[in-house]
Design a protein around this motif. Structure first.
Motif, PDB file in Angstrom:
ATOM      1  N   PRO A   7       0.840  -1.198   0.000  1.00  0.00           N
ATOM      2  CA  PRO A   7       0.000   0.000   0.000  1.00  0.00           C
ATOM      3  C   PRO A   7       0.877   1.251   0.000  1.00  0.00           C
ATOM      4  O   PRO A   7       1.943   1.256   0.636  1.00  0.00           O
ATOM      5  CB  PRO A   7      -0.763  -0.096   1.332  1.00  0.00           C
ATOM      6  N   PRO A   8       0.457   2.299  -0.712  1.00  0.00           N
ATOM      7  CA  PRO A   8       1.267   3.523  -0.788  1.00  0.00           C
ATOM      8  C   PRO A   8       1.665   4.066   0.582  1.00  0.00           C
ATOM      9  O   PRO A   8       2.776   4.573   0.741  1.00  0.00           O
ATOM     10  CB  PRO A   8       0.354   4.497  -1.516  1.00  0.00           C
ATOM     11  N   SER A   9       0.790   3.931   1.573  1.00  0.00           N
ATOM     12  CA  SER A   9       1.141   4.495   2.875  1.00  0.00           C
ATOM     13  C   SER A   9       2.310   3.729   3.504  1.00  0.00           C
ATOM     14  O   SER A   9       3.150   4.329   4.186  1.00  0.00           O
ATOM     15  CB  SER A   9      -0.071   4.496   3.808  1.00  0.00           C
ATOM     16  N   TYR A  15       4.689   2.272   1.804  1.00  0.00           N
ATOM     17  CA  TYR A  15       5.855   2.699   1.024  1.00  0.00           C
ATOM     18  C   TYR A  15       6.400   4.012   1.567  1.00  0.00           C
ATOM     19  O   TYR A  15       7.615   4.163   1.794  1.00  0.00           O
ATOM     20  CB  TYR A  15       5.422   2.814  -0.436  1.00  0.00           C
ATOM     21  N   MET A  16       5.499   4.950   1.842  1.00  0.00           N
ATOM     22  CA  MET A  16       5.938   6.245   2.357  1.00  0.00           C
ATOM     23  C   MET A  16       6.574   6.100   3.737  1.00  0.00           C
ATOM     24  O   MET A  16       7.568   6.755   4.045  1.00  0.00           O
ATOM     25  CB  MET A  16       4.759   7.222   2.452  1.00  0.00           C
ATOM     26  N   ARG A  31      15.026  17.777   0.670  1.00  0.00           N
ATOM     27  CA  ARG A  31      13.940  17.565  -0.297  1.00  0.00           C
ATOM     28  C   ARG A  31      12.900  16.604   0.260  1.00  0.00           C
ATOM     29  O   ARG A  31      11.699  16.817   0.114  1.00  0.00           O
ATOM     30  CB  ARG A  31      14.514  17.009  -1.599  1.00  0.00           C
ATOM     31  N   MET A  32      13.389  15.546   0.905  1.00  0.00           N
ATOM     32  CA  MET A  32      12.449  14.574   1.488  1.00  0.00           C
ATOM     33  C   MET A  32      11.601  15.242   2.562  1.00  0.00           C
ATOM     34  O   MET A  32      10.385  15.063   2.614  1.00  0.00           O
ATOM     35  CB  MET A  32      13.214  13.405   2.120  1.00  0.00           C
ATOM     36  N   GLY A  91       8.976  17.305   1.120  1.00  0.00           N
ATOM     37  CA  GLY A  91       7.888  16.459   0.618  1.00  0.00           C
ATOM     38  C   GLY A  91       6.965  16.009   1.733  1.00  0.00           C
ATOM     39  O   GLY A  91       5.744  16.157   1.645  1.00  0.00           O
ATOM     40  N   PHE A  92       7.560  15.495   2.807  1.00  0.00           N
ATOM     41  CA  PHE A  92       6.732  14.989   3.902  1.00  0.00           C
ATOM     42  C   PHE A  92       5.937  16.112   4.550  1.00  0.00           C
ATOM     43  O   PHE A  92       4.786  15.925   4.937  1.00  0.00           O
ATOM     44  CB  PHE A  92       7.600  14.300   4.958  1.00  0.00           C
ATOM     45  N   SER A  98       4.847  18.750   3.145  1.00  0.00           N
ATOM     46  CA  SER A  98       3.766  19.220   2.274  1.00  0.00           C
ATOM     47  C   SER A  98       2.535  18.325   2.363  1.00  0.00           C
ATOM     48  O   SER A  98       1.449  18.705   1.951  1.00  0.00           O
ATOM     49  CB  SER A  98       4.253  19.281   0.825  1.00  0.00           C
ATOM     50  N   LEU A  99       2.703  17.107   2.896  1.00  0.00           N
ATOM     51  CA  LEU A  99       1.561  16.186   2.945  1.00  0.00           C
ATOM     52  C   LEU A  99       0.552  16.572   4.015  1.00  0.00           C
ATOM     53  O   LEU A  99      -0.610  16.224   3.929  1.00  0.00           O
ATOM     54  CB  LEU A  99       2.045  14.757   3.225  1.00  0.00           C
ATOM     55  N   GLN A 140      -1.324  16.355   7.637  1.00  0.00           N
ATOM     56  CA  GLN A 140      -1.653  15.265   8.554  1.00  0.00           C
ATOM     57  C   GLN A 140      -1.982  13.988   7.786  1.00  0.00           C
ATOM     58  O   GLN A 140      -2.927  13.942   7.039  1.00  0.00           O
ATOM     59  CB  GLN A 140      -2.867  15.660   9.399  1.00  0.00           C
ATOM     60  N   VAL A 141      -1.199  12.960   7.973  1.00  0.00           N
ATOM     61  CA  VAL A 141      -1.520  11.677   7.353  1.00  0.00           C
ATOM     62  C   VAL A 141      -1.891  10.662   8.425  1.00  0.00           C
ATOM     63  O   VAL A 141      -3.004  10.155   8.478  1.00  0.00           O
ATOM     64  CB  VAL A 141      -0.344  11.165   6.496  1.00  0.00           C
ATOM     65  N   MET A 167       3.161   8.463  10.800  1.00  0.00           N
ATOM     66  CA  MET A 167       3.897   9.303   9.867  1.00  0.00           C
ATOM     67  C   MET A 167       4.440  10.539  10.580  1.00  0.00           C
ATOM     68  O   MET A 167       5.596  10.915  10.382  1.00  0.00           O
ATOM     69  CB  MET A 167       2.964   9.711   8.723  1.00  0.00           C
ATOM     70  N   ILE A 217      11.817  12.832  -6.499  1.00  0.00           N
ATOM     71  CA  ILE A 217      11.256  12.962  -5.152  1.00  0.00           C
ATOM     72  C   ILE A 217       9.938  13.731  -5.205  1.00  0.00           C
ATOM     73  O   ILE A 217       8.932  13.313  -4.625  1.00  0.00           O
ATOM     74  CB  ILE A 217      12.256  13.674  -4.212  1.00  0.00           C
ATOM     75  N   PHE A 244       6.106  12.293  -4.049  1.00  0.00           N
ATOM     76  CA  PHE A 244       5.235  12.924  -3.062  1.00  0.00           C
ATOM     77  C   PHE A 244       3.928  13.408  -3.683  1.00  0.00           C
ATOM     78  O   PHE A 244       2.877  13.328  -3.048  1.00  0.00           O
ATOM     79  CB  PHE A 244       5.971  14.064  -2.353  1.00  0.00           C
ATOM     80  N   PHE A 270       1.656  10.431  -3.992  1.00  0.00           N
ATOM     81  CA  PHE A 270       1.064  10.020  -2.722  1.00  0.00           C
ATOM     82  C   PHE A 270       0.011  11.010  -2.257  1.00  0.00           C
ATOM     83  O   PHE A 270      -1.034  10.622  -1.746  1.00  0.00           O
ATOM     84  CB  PHE A 270       2.148   9.871  -1.654  1.00  0.00           C
ATOM     85  N   GLN A 271       0.282  12.276  -2.496  1.00  0.00           N
ATOM     86  CA  GLN A 271      -0.685  13.301  -2.106  1.00  0.00           C
ATOM     87  C   GLN A 271      -2.043  13.066  -2.768  1.00  0.00           C
ATOM     88  O   GLN A 271      -3.083  13.138  -2.120  1.00  0.00           O
ATOM     89  CB  GLN A 271      -0.147  14.685  -2.483  1.00  0.00           C
ATOM     90  N   TYR A 329      -3.162  10.243  -4.048  1.00  0.00           N
ATOM     91  CA  TYR A 329      -3.713   8.995  -3.514  1.00  0.00           C
ATOM     92  C   TYR A 329      -4.377   9.246  -2.167  1.00  0.00           C
ATOM     93  O   TYR A 329      -5.494   8.795  -1.905  1.00  0.00           O
ATOM     94  CB  TYR A 329      -2.587   7.962  -3.366  1.00  0.00           C
ATOM     95  N   PHE A 330      -3.677  10.006  -1.338  1.00  0.00           N
ATOM     96  CA  PHE A 330      -4.153  10.212   0.017  1.00  0.00           C
ATOM     97  C   PHE A 330      -5.417  11.070   0.048  1.00  0.00           C
ATOM     98  O   PHE A 330      -6.343  10.800   0.808  1.00  0.00           O
ATOM     99  CB  PHE A 330      -3.038  10.869   0.849  1.00  0.00           C
TER     100      PHE A 330
END
Lengths: 263, 230
Positions: free
Chosen positions: A153-155, A157-158, A193-194, A197-198, A200-201, A203-204, A208, B10, B14, B17-18, B20-21
Motif C-alpha cells: 500500500p502507498p502508505s 511505502y511512504m 527535499r524529502m 515532501g513529507f 507538504s503532505l 496530517q496523514v 507518519m 522525489i 510525493f 502520494f498526495q 492517492y491520500f
C-alpha cells in the motif's frame, strides 16, 4: 418448547461453534505465520542495511553493494514468496497489520540500496514489481502460471521511505570518517527535499508524524556535520575528522545501539 | 542521475502520494456519512426493542418485534449503499468505520430472533436480515467476529430481560433464558480466542450468566419456580 427440541438446539449450537472454532483457528494460524515471516524479513533487512552502512568505510563499496543486493533478493525469494502464497486470494488489507513492520523495514533496505547504487529514489512500482512473483496454479489443469504478490500500500511505502532518511543520516556521518567529504552535503540536500515532501503532505497518520519528527532531527544532525566540516575541515587532518563526528550527539551511538540489539 | 533529476523524482513520489491520500480521505468521508445513517437505524431498532422490558411490552413481544421490520429493511438498503462505495477487495482497508454498526445490528437481529422463536440466530439468518453477504468471496460480508460479538451483546440484554420478566410477573421466561444463555456459554467455550476484542467481550459473558442464574436461584428458594410443563 419440548424437551426434544431443547436437546436438538443444544447440539445445533455446539455444532455451529465447532465450525466457528475451525474458522477462527484457521485465520489466527495464518496471521501467526505471516507475523513470523514478517519478523524474519525485519531481521534480514536490518542485516542488509548494516552491511551497506559498512560500505561507507571500505574502498570495495561496489562489492559490498552486490552482496547487499544478494541479501535483498534472498529476502524476496525466501520470505516474500511464501508470504505472497499465504496472501493469495485474500483481501491484502486484512493481514496488513501482521506484515506491515517487515514490509517497512524491507522498503527501507531497498530504497537505501538504490540510493547508494544510483542516488535515485526507488519508485512504488519498482518495489511492487519486485514483490510480484509467478507461481504455478494448482487448481487448473494443466497447471498455469499466475501472478501472486505481496501488496504494497502507498502508505507503507511512504513510511518505509521515512525510515530511509535515518539510515542516510548515519551513512553521511560515517562516510566522513572514510574520507568522503562530499557525502554529507549530498545527503543533506537529499534529506531537505524529502523533509519538504513529507511536510507538504500535512496530517496523514500518527505514525507518519512521528517519523517526520525523527527525520527533522536527522536532518539537523547532518546539517551540524556539514557545518563542522566547513569550520574544522581546514584545520584537522582527514583521518582525525571521524573522531570529531563521534561527538555529534546521537548519530553514531544510535547506530551502534541498534546493531547490538539485533545481532 | 544528476541532482536535478533526483529532485524531480522525489517531487513526483510525493505528488503521487498526495493525490492517492486525498482520494482516500474523500472516500472515507463518504463512508462515514453512510455509516452514521446506519448507526441511527440501529439505535432506532434498539429503542423499539426496549419495550420488551416493560410489563405491557413483554406480553406483546411478537408485535414489538414486528414493528422493527421496517427498520431492518432500511438497514438492508443502507448496507447496500455502503457496499457500493467500497472498491473490490478493500473491505478490510475501511472496515473500522462500520465494524461497530455491524456488531450492533448483528446483536439486534439475534435479539429479535430470540424473542420471536427462542432460538439462536444463525449466521445465515443474521446476514440475510441486515443485508450483507455471508462469505468474504461473495462481497460485502459480515466477519465471524462481528457476528459473535453480536451474540454476546444479546446475552447481556437477555440477562436484563430475565430480571425484568420477574418484575413483570413472568416466572417462566427467566428459566428459559437461563438455559439458553448457558448453552451459548458452552458454545463460546469451544472457541480458542486470542487476546482481542472478541475475547474481551466474551469475558463479560460469565457475569451475564451469573446474573441469570441468580434470578433462577431467587425464584427457586422462594418456591416461585414454575413446575415443568406448565
Amino acid at each position: 418448547m419440548l424437551a426434544e427440541d431443547v436437546d436438538q438446539q443444544k447440539s445445533h449450537i455446539s455444532q455451529c461453534f465447532q465450525e466457528y472454532q475451525k474458522e477462527l483457528d484457521c485465520r489466527h494460524d495464518k496471521h501467526e505465520r505471516l507475523v513470523k515471516l514478517s519478523r524474519d524479513v525485519t531481521i534480514e533487512s536490518k542485516r542488509a542495511i548494516f552491511l551497506m552502512q559498512r560500505s561507507s568505510g571500505s574502498n570495495k563499496s561496489d562489492e559490498v553493494l552486490d552482496q547487499a543486493w544478494q541479501k535483498i533478493t534472498g529476502i524476496q525469494q525466501q520470505k516474500f514468496l511464501p508470504m505472497a502464497k499465504e496472501l493469495h486470494g485474500e483481501d491484502p488489507h486484512q493481514f496488513l497489520r501482521a506484515y506491515s513492520a517487515g514490509l517497512q523495514e524491507y522498503i527501507e533496505a531497498v530504497s537505501f540500496y538504490h540510493y547508494l547504487k544510483s542516488k535515485t529514489l526507488v519508485s512504488l512500482e519498482q518495489v511492487q514489481s519486485d514483490l510480484t512473483f509467478t507461481a504455478q496454479s494448482d487448481d487448473t489443469e494443466p497447471p498455469q502460471e499466475k501472478a501472486i504478490s505481496v501488496h504494497v500500500p502507498p502508505s507503507e511505502y511512504m513510511l518505509g521511505l521515512a525510515d530511509l532518511t535515518g539510515e542516510l543520516m548515519r551513512f553521511a556521518i560515517n562516510s566522513v570518517g572514510s574520507g568522503n567529504l562530499d557525502c554529507p552535503n549530498d545527503v543533506c540536500a537529499y534529506l531537505r527535499r524529502m523533509l519538504g515532501g513529507f511536510e507538504s503532505l500535512g496530517q496523514v497518520s500518527r505514525e507518519m508524524n512521528r517519523k517526520v519528527y525523527t527525520l527533522r532531527q536527522s536532518l539537523q544532525k547532518v546539517e551540524a556535520a556539514c557545518y563542522t566540516l566547513q569550520i574544522r575541515g581546514s584545520e584537522i587532518p582527514k583521518h582525525m575528522l571521524k573522531d570529531v563526528f563521534r561527538s555529534v550527539p546521537g548519530a553514531e551511538s544510535s547506530y551502534m545501539e541498534e546493531r547490538d540489539l539485533d545481532e | 542521475m544528476d541532482a536535478h533529476e533526483s529532485a524531480e523524482r522525489i517531487a513526483e513520489v510525493f505528488a503521487d502520494f498526495q493525490s492517492y491520500f486525498s482520494k482516500e480521505q474523500d472516500l472515507r468521508e463518504e463512508i462515514r456519512s453512510t455509516v452514521r445513517e446506519l448507526e441511527q437505524t440501529a439505535r432506532e431498532i434498539h429503542a423499539v426493542l426496549q419495550k420488551v422490558h416493560q410489563k405491557d411490552g413483554s406480553e406483546n413481544v411478537v408485535n414489538v418485534c414486528k414493528s422493527t421490520e421496517s427498520n431492518f429493511e432500511t438497514a438492508r438498503k443502507q448496507f447496500k449503499e455502503l457496499s457500493a462505495k467500497i472498491p473490490e477487495n478493500q473491505y478490510y482497508r475501511f472496515n473500522d468505520h462500520w465494524k461497530y454498526a455491524l456488531q450492533k445490528l448483528s446483536f439486534l437481529s439475534a435479539l429479535v430472533t430470540y424473542l420471536k422463536t427462542e432460538k439462536l440466530v444463525s449466521r445465515e439468518e443474521t446476514a440475510a436480515m441486515i443485508g450483507v453477504k455471508l462469505r468474504q468471496a461473495e462481497g460485502f460480508h459480515m466477519d465471524l467476529d462481528d457476528y459473535l460479538i453480536g451474540l454476546l451483546q444479546m446475552a447481556s440484554e437477555l440477562s436484563r430481560l430475565a430480571v425484568n420478566s420477574v418484575t413483570a410477573g413472568d416466572f417462566h421466561r427467566p428459566m428459559r433464558i437461563a438455559k439458553f444463555v448457558a448453552e451459548l456459554d458452552a458454545g463460546f467455550r469451544l472457541l480458542n480466542l486470542k487476546n482481542d476484542a472478541l475475547r474481551k467481550r466474551f469475558d463479560g459473558l460469565k457475569y451475564d450468566l451469573k446474573k441469570v442464574e441468580e434470578v433462577v436461584y431467587d425464584l427457586s428458594i422462594r418456591g416461585l419456580k414454575p413446575v415443568e410443563g406448565t
